[in-house]
Design a protein around this motif. Structure first.
Motif, short mmCIF file in Angstrom:
data_model
loop_
_atom_site.label_atom_id
_atom_site.label_comp_id
_atom_site.label_asym_id
_atom_site.label_seq_id
_atom_site.Cartn_x
_atom_site.Cartn_y
_atom_site.Cartn_z
N LEU A 1 0.83 -1.20 0.00
CA LEU A 1 0.00 0.00 0.00
C LEU A 1 0.87 1.25 0.00
CD1 LEU A 1 -2.58 -1.23 2.65
CD2 LEU A 1 -2.97 -1.04 0.18
N THR A 2 0.42 2.29 -0.73
CA THR A 2 1.18 3.53 -0.82
C THR A 2 0.23 4.72 -0.63
OG1 THR A 2 0.86 3.92 -3.21
CG2 THR A 2 2.63 2.40 -2.56
N ASP A 3 0.83 5.93 -0.62
CA ASP A 3 0.00 7.13 -0.74
C ASP A 3 -0.23 7.38 -2.22
OD1 ASP A 3 2.30 8.32 -1.77
OD2 ASP A 3 2.67 9.53 0.02
N VAL A 4 -0.89 8.50 -2.56
CA VAL A 4 -1.26 8.73 -3.95
C VAL A 4 -0.03 8.92 -4.85
CG1 VAL A 4 -1.44 11.25 -3.72
CG2 VAL A 4 -2.87 10.05 -5.41
N GLY A 5 1.09 9.33 -4.27
CA GLY A 5 2.31 9.52 -5.05
C GLY A 5 3.17 8.28 -5.17
N GLY A 6 2.77 7.18 -4.52
CA GLY A 6 3.54 5.94 -4.60
C GLY A 6 4.49 5.72 -3.44
N LYS A 7 4.50 6.62 -2.43
CA LYS A 7 5.36 6.43 -1.27
C LYS A 7 4.78 5.32 -0.39
CE LYS A 7 7.37 8.88 2.68
NZ LYS A 7 7.44 10.18 3.40
N ALA A 8 5.63 4.36 -0.02
CA ALA A 8 5.16 3.18 0.70
C ALA A 8 4.58 3.54 2.06
CB ALA A 8 6.30 2.18 0.87
#
Length: 214
Positions: free
Chosen positions: A57-64
């Motif tokens: 799972l990540t935030d909207v920017g792809g950060k884990a």
């Protein structure tokens, strides 16, 4: 004149769901993290399964973020944002507290049920994402209209629904009566029921995620 097949709803409800106004249709969100699923536009919701061995799972920017999902985990997802969707893990017919963004290539879409006939239930609260009180819908098609009937003893509701028309709209069934808008959205194996604030206690009584039971 040929009649369109219809749908009859017999509703048995055992309690209320808090913050039901959140079931109304909302504009697309732009925050970095996923909100409660009820805040998403119900018209954008879809069902999907994880198709990779592990999906982080990540935030909207792809950060884990903390946590991952496994192959075949069942998800409720919101609309796509830059190739990612808010994804909510479903266990035991309920939305769990595990949520985050997944890229579209990590999942495969689940087919929506071809018919709404049958018994549908909204479980009671369970876990950190709980809050929906138990409720039940019995749906069946009839040749003479799209009708809804309310349960005879719903807390906070003085007059149960009876014989109110539901009309078929693209992707949903809709009811509008005396300032109340109630929408039923078939989403994969589920039925999402959303009501706006004009429905008063009905928004609490009807709103939520339902699963078909045999």
């Amino acid at each position: 004149m040929r009649l369109t097949p219809a749908l009859t709803l017999t509703v048995t409800l055992t309690g209320l769901i808090p913050n039901a106004a959140a079931q109304t249709e909302q504009p697309a969100r732009t925050a970095d993290v996923c909100p409660a699923w009820q805040l998403l536009n119900p018209a954008d919701l879809r069902a999907a399964r994880v198709k990779t061995t592990h999906a982080f799972l990540t935030d909207v920017g792809g950060k884990a973020q903390t946590g991952s999902l496994n192959r075949d985990d069942l998800l409720l997802q919101g609309g796509s944002q830059d190739g990612r969707r808010c994804s909510y893990l479903i266990r035991d017919r309920q939305v769990t507290g595990r949520a985050g963004f997944l890229s579209n290539f990590q999942v495969q879409t689940e087919t929506t049920a071809p018919t709404l006939n049958g018994r549908w239930q909204r479980p009671g609260p369970s876990g950190p994402a709980g809050g929906d009180s138990a409720a039940e819908l019995n749906l069946s098609r009839t040749p003479d209209g799209l009708n809804v009937q309310g349960g005879p003893s719903v807390p906070g509701i003085t007059a149960p629904l009876s014989g109110v028309a539901l009309t078929e709209q693209p992707g949903r069934w809709a009811l509008q009566s005396q300032g109340c808008r109630l929408n039923l959205y078939p989403v994969g194996p589920w039925l999402v029921v959303a009501a706006d604030a004009g429905c008063g206690d009905l928004s609490a009584a009807f709103g939520g995620l339902y699963s078909r039971v045999r």
